[in-house]
Design an enzyme around this catalytic site. Structure first.
Site, PDB file in Angstrom:
ATOM      1  N   GLY A 297     -10.056 -21.001  -8.635  1.00  0.00           N
ATOM      2  CA  GLY A 297     -11.387 -21.450  -8.267  1.00  0.00           C
ATOM      3  C   GLY A 297     -12.080 -20.574  -7.236  1.00  0.00           C
ATOM      4  O   GLY A 297     -13.164 -20.899  -6.757  1.00  0.00           O
ATOM      5  N   HIS A 298     -11.472 -19.448  -6.890  1.00  0.00           N
ATOM      6  CA  HIS A 298     -12.042 -18.589  -5.841  1.00  0.00           C
ATOM      7  C   HIS A 298     -11.875 -17.126  -6.233  1.00  0.00           C
ATOM      8  O   HIS A 298     -10.992 -16.464  -5.703  1.00  0.00           O
ATOM      9  CB  HIS A 298     -11.353 -18.876  -4.508  1.00  0.00           C
ATOM     10  CG  HIS A 298     -12.095 -18.320  -3.316  1.00  0.00           C
ATOM     11  ND1 HIS A 298     -12.054 -16.997  -2.956  1.00  0.00           N
ATOM     12  CD2 HIS A 298     -12.908 -18.917  -2.407  1.00  0.00           C
ATOM     13  CE1 HIS A 298     -12.797 -16.803  -1.861  1.00  0.00           C
ATOM     14  NE2 HIS A 298     -13.328 -17.950  -1.516  1.00  0.00           N
ATOM     15  N   TYR A 299     -12.686 -16.570  -7.187  1.00  0.00           N
ATOM     16  CA  TYR A 299     -13.655 -17.374  -7.943  1.00  0.00           C
ATOM     17  C   TYR A 299     -13.280 -17.246  -9.409  1.00  0.00           C
ATOM     18  O   TYR A 299     -12.569 -16.294  -9.761  1.00  0.00           O
ATOM     19  CB  TYR A 299     -15.061 -16.839  -7.684  1.00  0.00           C
ATOM     20  CG  TYR A 299     -15.475 -16.933  -6.221  1.00  0.00           C
ATOM     21  CD1 TYR A 299     -16.066 -18.104  -5.734  1.00  0.00           C
ATOM     22  CD2 TYR A 299     -15.239 -15.885  -5.350  1.00  0.00           C
ATOM     23  CE1 TYR A 299     -16.452 -18.183  -4.397  1.00  0.00           C
ATOM     24  CE2 TYR A 299     -15.622 -15.974  -4.018  1.00  0.00           C
ATOM     25  CZ  TYR A 299     -16.223 -17.118  -3.548  1.00  0.00           C
ATOM     26  OH  TYR A 299     -16.572 -17.213  -2.228  1.00  0.00           O
TER      27      TYR A 299
ATOM     28  N   ILE B 273     -10.614 -13.462  -5.492  1.00  0.00           N
ATOM     29  CA  ILE B 273     -10.546 -12.896  -4.142  1.00  0.00           C
ATOM     30  C   ILE B 273      -9.743 -13.895  -3.324  1.00  0.00           C
ATOM     31  O   ILE B 273     -10.000 -15.099  -3.389  1.00  0.00           O
ATOM     32  CB  ILE B 273     -11.942 -12.768  -3.504  1.00  0.00           C
ATOM     33  CG1 ILE B 273     -12.833 -11.857  -4.338  1.00  0.00           C
ATOM     34  CG2 ILE B 273     -11.840 -12.240  -2.070  1.00  0.00           C
ATOM     35  CD1 ILE B 273     -14.254 -11.793  -3.814  1.00  0.00           C
TER      36      ILE B 273
END
Lengths: 132, 162
Positions: free
Chosen positions: A42-44, A49
């Site tokens: 979820g990041h991203y 990252i």
């Protein structure tokens, strides 16, 4: 040591056990940042990252894995500062150098986190000793 | 003015398990914002704990309190840079954090209320301060978070293919 809930799966490795210098303890740890870390989903979604706060978590994890030998069990009290200067990606190894100093009733830990491309973050942490 | 969960999801690029704001109950653009985050035992961070744990081990990771609060600050920042084109080509990056103090552990079942205030806005940099409460009690406060808009391409420049 009590387990701690952390968003980073990979545990830190202690590369250099705490060593006493004149007014401080110095140590070094490292954490492999693999693509398996759950935060990357979820990041991203399109460009993984490693979140800056997870770099801070690696510094916290490193600090707790290599505490000053003369300290009681430590609890994080504050992130006095964090400066983010370089991105961290899947496949990196995050090397963390630690400098511990006692200040009155707390322990201060200055941590510098780097990848092979250079410095990723500098972090100042404050821990308090368990009062048991 | 407020932002629904769907609006939060539309405004932030973060996704599960790193989308850490649930809704926004108040925004005064250019000034302040109040957002909520519910902490649950079902978050993935609790998946790897052993069969028996004590409450200390279930403390919500302090760095995720910072992240959640920071995402709320990001939502306030967007109200000063609402052009969709700018949001597509730029990402918001946290440059620095000062004075993040944790007053007590946060446990699953707590509803966190983030208060974010914009202290200063420069051309491409914004400085925020504020705190996080649970049941009216301050559990976390932060003196200063600096955020900057940066071209998304800069972050995509990965040195090694994975």
């Amino acid at each position: 040591m009590i387990g701690r809930t952390t968003p980073v799966l990979e545990p830190p490795v202690v590369d250099r056990a705490p060593e006493a210098l004149a007014d401080r303890w110095v140590a070094a740890t490292s954490t492999r940042i693999t693509g398996e870390e759950i935060v990357f989903a979820g990041h991203y979604p399109d460009f993984p990252i490693f979140p800056g706060v997870c770099v801070v978590d690696c510094a916290i994890g490193g600090a707790l894995a290599a505490p000053p030998p003369d300290a009681a069990p430590l609890t994080l009290a504050a992130v006095d500062s964090a400066r983010f200067v370089g991105a961290v990606y899947p496949g990196d190894t995050l090397d963390v150098t630690l400098e511990w100093r006692r200040r009155e009733d707390s322990w201060r830990c200055q941590a510098v986190a780097s990848t092979e491309r250079g410095k990723a973050a500098s972090v100042r942490l404050r821990f308090r000793e368990a009062s048991c | 003015m407020l932002i629904s969960p769907a609006g939060v999801r539309a405004a932030l690029p973060h996704r599960y398990p790193m989308l850490l704001v649930d809704r926004v109950t108040e925004i005064v653009p250019g000034e302040r914002l109040t957002a909520y985050k519910a902490v649950t035992l079902n978050e993935p961070w609790y998946q790897r704990l052993g069969p028996v744990v004590d409450d200390a081990e279930l403390a919500y990771p302090p760095v995720l309190l910072i992240e959640s609060w920071g995402q709320a600050a990001g939502l306030l920042a967007q109200y000063d840079h609402p052009e969709p084109e700018a949001l597509r080509t730029n990402v918001m990056v946290v440059g620095g954090i000062s004075g993040a103090v944790f007053h007590r552990p946060v446990l699953p079942g707590e509803l966190l209320e983030h208060d974010v205030r914009l202290v200063r806005a420069l051309t491409d940099t914004m400085i925020f301060e504020g705190e996080c409460r649970s049941g009216g009690e301050v559990v976390f406060e932060v003196e200063r978070v600096t955020m900057a808009y940066r071209p998304a391409g800069m972050l995509r420049e990965q040195p090694v293919a994975h």
